[in-house]
Design a protein around this motif. Sequence first.
Motif, short mmCIF file in Angstrom:
data_model
loop_
_atom_site.label_atom_id
_atom_site.label_comp_id
_atom_site.label_asym_id
_atom_site.label_seq_id
_atom_site.Cartn_x
_atom_site.Cartn_y
_atom_site.Cartn_z
N ASP A 157 105.85 86.96 43.38
CA ASP A 157 104.58 86.23 43.45
C ASP A 157 103.43 87.02 44.09
N GLY A 200 101.67 88.63 39.72
CA GLY A 200 102.81 87.76 39.42
C GLY A 200 102.45 86.29 39.30
N VAL A 201 101.31 85.89 39.88
CA VAL A 201 100.93 84.46 39.82
C VAL A 201 99.61 84.22 39.10
N THR A 228 101.09 84.35 33.02
CA THR A 228 101.58 83.30 33.92
C THR A 228 101.26 81.91 33.38
N GLY A 234 106.61 83.17 40.17
CA GLY A 234 105.84 84.37 39.82
C GLY A 234 106.63 85.27 38.90
N ARG A 250 99.84 81.14 48.68
CA ARG A 250 100.21 80.32 47.55
C ARG A 250 99.47 78.99 47.57
#
Lengths: 294, 294
Positions: free
Chosen positions: B178, B182-183, B188, B171, B162
Motif C-alpha cells: 500500500d 499501490g493504492v 487500483t 494495495g 490510509r
Amino acid sequence: MRYGSIEAGGTKFVCAVGDDDFNIVDSVHIPTTTPEETLAKVVEYFKKFDHIDAFGIASFGPIDVRKDSDKYGWIIKTPKKGWSNVNFVGTMKREFGVPVYWTTDVNGSAYGEYIKRRQSNNKIEAVSYITDGTGIGAGTVINDEFLGVRGTPEFGHIRVKRHRDDMDFDGICPYHGDCLEGVASGPTFEARNNIKGQDTPPDDPVWNIIAYYVAQGVISLTVNFRPDQIVLGGGVCTPQFVEKVRDQFNLLFDNYLDVGPLDEYISRPVVPHNGSATFGDFVLAKKALDESKK
Amino acid sequence: MRYGSIEAGGTKFVCAVGDDDFNIVDSVHIPTTTPEETLAKVVEYFKKFDHIDAFGIASFGPIDVRKDSDKYGWIIKTPKKGWSNVNFVGTMKREFGVPVYWTTDVNGSAYGEYIKRRQSNNKIEAVSYITDGTGIGAGTVINDEFLGVRGTPEFGHIRVKRHRDDMDFDGICPYHGDCLEGVASGPTFEARNNIKGQDTPPDDPVWNIIAYYVAQGVISLTVNFRPDQIVLGGGVCTPQFVEKVRDQFNLLFDNYLDVGPLDEYISRPVVPHNGSATFGDFVLAKKALDESKK
C-alpha cells in the motif's frame, strides 16, 4: 580568521568562535528568553573578541531565506512566543558589519555533516539530515547547495501510514494532527504514555512505532532525492533507536532500491558532541566571506 | 535543425520529429512489443528523414542515468517482460551517431512543462510533474536540472496515510503493497471494484479516496522541495480529479505554507495533446547537441 557560529534553538542559543581550521576556540550557551535579551547577550558575547570576520547562523523558524524578500534574515510567524518578525541578520549586520550566512537549524547540521563526510569520501554529493527532537525537520545538501526553492523544507509535515497499534493516537501537530511530526517527535512519547522519551524503557513498543514513522520519512527522502547518506540527529535518535529505524526501513522498503550498506546509509552524526551545526556554521561563514569578496 | 523525440512507454512509443522552434513536423505511434522489433521500427522511422541532429529520449524504466555507469543509457531490470538490460542509447548512437539526451518518461514531461511555464513566467525556478496512470512517478526540474543524485526519483513508493474508508484494501504494489502507487495508480480502481477508472462514475467515492492519496504526494513534494508549481498528468488526472486533489490538499495541509493560488499551484499540463514529453524531449535534444559542441 575568526568565524562566529550561532545555533539558535528554541531553548538555547549555542554561540561559538572558530579558527581558520574550523576548530572551536570558545563557546557559550545562552538561554532563549525574549528576542531583545537573547540577542543582546549574543552580541555582547561576540564583542568580547577582537574581531569576527563572518557569521554562520542556523536558526529555528520558520525563517525567511529568500534573498529578494523584504524579510530576508528574519524569523517569521513562529509559534515561539515573542519571536515572530525578529530581524536576526539585520541585528548582526548592524552590530558587526560583516558577512552573514543565514539558514535553518537543520540545514546548519546537514551542512556540517555533508562537509565532514566529504572529507573522508569525496564521491558523496548529497546528504540529508533528519532531526527528531521537540519537532521534526530535515535539511538536504546537494553539491554544496541547500534544497528548497520557494522556501526551506518543512519535512516534518509529510503524512505517514499509521501503525496498526497506534491508530487511536490523534497526533499532536496543531496544524495536521498526525503528520510525521505529530506522531513521531519527542513530545509524542509523553502525549501517548505520560512518560517522557528519555524515561521510556528501550524495550517499550512505542520505540518501534516511532521508528516505523521515521523510517517512512527516510523512505520519502530516499525516493524523492536519492541522497548518498541520511543522518539521524536530535534527542530521539539514540543509537538503539537508529538501529530500529534501519530495521523498519528494511521491512517497509523491501530492498526496492540499492542504497548501499544500511549502517552507512542511515547513521548518526559523525561530527562529535552535537557539533554538526557549529561546524557547518563555521564553513558557511567562510562561504559568506568568500562570496562577499567576489 | 531536426530534433528527434522518443517517449518510450510500456504500451507504445511516441516518436516525433521537431523543427528549430520545437514544432512537431511528423510523428508516429509504435506499439511496444519486443525490444528488437520495437527499436527496429523506431530506427526505421527516423531513417526516413534526411537527418536528425540530436535525440531526446524519455523512457519507462527503471533506467540507468548515471553517466559513469557501464549501463548508462540502458533500461535495467524492469518488470516489463524482455526489456531488462536493453541498451537503448547505445542502439540510437550506433545507428545515428548524434547526441542523445537520456532521461525518464516523467522527467521528459516535467521538463516540457518547466520550459513552457517559464516562457510565460520567468520567475518559475522549479516544477514538479506527477503522473498517475499505470503507475505513479514524479519528476522535478530545479533551475534547469533534474532532481535525483544516486539515481532517478521513485516517488510512487512513498508511504501514505490510509483513508478510513479504504482500510481493507491491501494495495497492489508487488514490493510494498500500500505505497502511493499501490493504492492510487490507475489499476487500483479495478482492483477495488472490478471497474476500470475510465468507467467509474465521477461521483463514486473512490475518486475522493484516490485524490486523498495523491494530495499526500503533493504535500510530500511541497514540503520536501518547495517547488513553484506541481503538474498532475497521466490518465487518472482528469480535470474533475485534479479539482478533488486540490480539495483534499486544502483539507490535509490546512494552509500550512503559502503556495499561492491553488489552481496555479496544482494544475494539469499546459502543453496540449499529451505533448509535454515530446516538447521536453526536443528541448533536451537541443541541450545534448549544444553540450556536444562545447
